[in-house]
Write a protein that holds these residues in place. Structure first.
Motif, PDB file in Angstrom:
ATOM      1  N   UNK A  16      39.655  36.671  44.949  1.00  0.00           N
ATOM      2  CA  UNK A  16      39.397  36.176  43.453  1.00  0.00           C
ATOM      3  C   UNK A  16      40.288  35.140  43.253  1.00  0.00           C
ATOM      4  N   UNK A  17      39.845  33.820  42.931  1.00  0.00           N
ATOM      5  CA  UNK A  17      40.776  32.812  42.698  1.00  0.00           C
ATOM      6  C   UNK A  17      40.217  32.054  41.317  1.00  0.00           C
ATOM      7  N   UNK A  18      41.221  31.297  40.926  1.00  0.00           N
ATOM      8  CA  UNK A  18      40.851  30.688  39.752  1.00  0.00           C
ATOM      9  C   UNK A  18      40.729  29.082  39.813  1.00  0.00           C
ATOM     10  N   UNK A  66      34.888  34.470  43.002  1.00  0.00           N
ATOM     11  CA  UNK A  66      35.062  35.087  44.434  1.00  0.00           C
ATOM     12  C   UNK A  66      34.624  33.980  45.704  1.00  0.00           C
ATOM     13  N   UNK A  67      35.592  34.365  46.565  1.00  0.00           N
ATOM     14  CA  UNK A  67      35.458  33.333  47.913  1.00  0.00           C
ATOM     15  C   UNK A  67      35.608  34.067  48.967  1.00  0.00           C
ATOM     16  N   UNK A 106      44.931  36.367  40.477  1.00  0.00           N
ATOM     17  CA  UNK A 106      44.631  35.618  41.728  1.00  0.00           C
ATOM     18  C   UNK A 106      45.056  36.151  43.078  1.00  0.00           C
ATOM     19  N   UNK A 107      44.224  36.034  44.192  1.00  0.00           N
ATOM     20  CA  UNK A 107      44.286  36.662  45.411  1.00  0.00           C
ATOM     21  C   UNK A 107      44.149  38.059  45.510  1.00  0.00           C
ATOM     22  N   UNK A 108      43.575  38.550  44.655  1.00  0.00           N
ATOM     23  CA  UNK A 108      43.106  40.112  44.771  1.00  0.00           C
ATOM     24  C   UNK A 108      42.161  40.102  45.636  1.00  0.00           C
ATOM     25  N   UNK A 109      42.005  41.210  46.573  1.00  0.00           N
ATOM     26  CA  UNK A 109      40.961  41.409  47.500  1.00  0.00           C
ATOM     27  C   UNK A 109      39.781  42.176  46.785  1.00  0.00           C
ATOM     28  N   UNK A 110      38.493  41.631  47.035  1.00  0.00           N
ATOM     29  CA  UNK A 110      37.245  42.264  46.816  1.00  0.00           C
ATOM     30  C   UNK A 110      36.885  43.252  47.859  1.00  0.00           C
ATOM     31  N   UNK A 111      36.661  44.469  47.457  1.00  0.00           N
ATOM     32  CA  UNK A 111      36.496  45.570  48.567  1.00  0.00           C
ATOM     33  C   UNK A 111      35.249  46.537  47.808  1.00  0.00           C
TER      34      UNK A 111
END
Length: 111
Positions: A16-18, A66-67, A106-111
């Motif tokens: 996740x980023x802004x 998300x990216x 920001x930077x949290x992993x999508x799982x």
């Protein structure tokens, strides 16, 4: 549809980023924006996104997205895209961004 293993899925680094900056991208073949995205401790990345028909620059500024961060970089005209912003096509064949329902770090992993 091809099946992938769980190990294959784990190789994809979705974060996740802004969006901190949005610029027009007149040299792109299809209408697009140049995005600058803050991924927290992972740093700032740039991406090109063909989302001009559903999102204004003002709508995007400050939006979390998300990216895929470990997608290979891609040269698009005179711009190097460093991550792949994720979205889905709606019924009108326009890209709708995949965004978190609530604001997160920001930077949290999508799982």
């Amino acid at each position: 549809m091809e099946t992938v293993s769980f190990e294959d899925f784990l190789k994809v680094d979705i974060r996740i980023g802004t969006i901190v900056e949005v610029n027009d991208f007149p040299r792109a073949r299809k209408p697009a924006y140049k995005l600058t995205i803050d991924f927290g401790t992972l740093g700032i990345r740039k991406s090109s996104a063909q989302i001009t028909n559903l999102y204004s620059k003002e709508d995007l500024l400050g939006k979390q997205i998300s990216a895929i961060l470990n997608f290979e970089q891609r040269q698009i005209a005179n711009f190097m895209s460093e991550c792949l912003v994720l979205g889905v096509y709606n019924e009108n064949n326009k890209v709708v961004l995949l965004i978190p329902a609530k604001r997160i770090k920001n930077g949290v992993t999508v799982s």
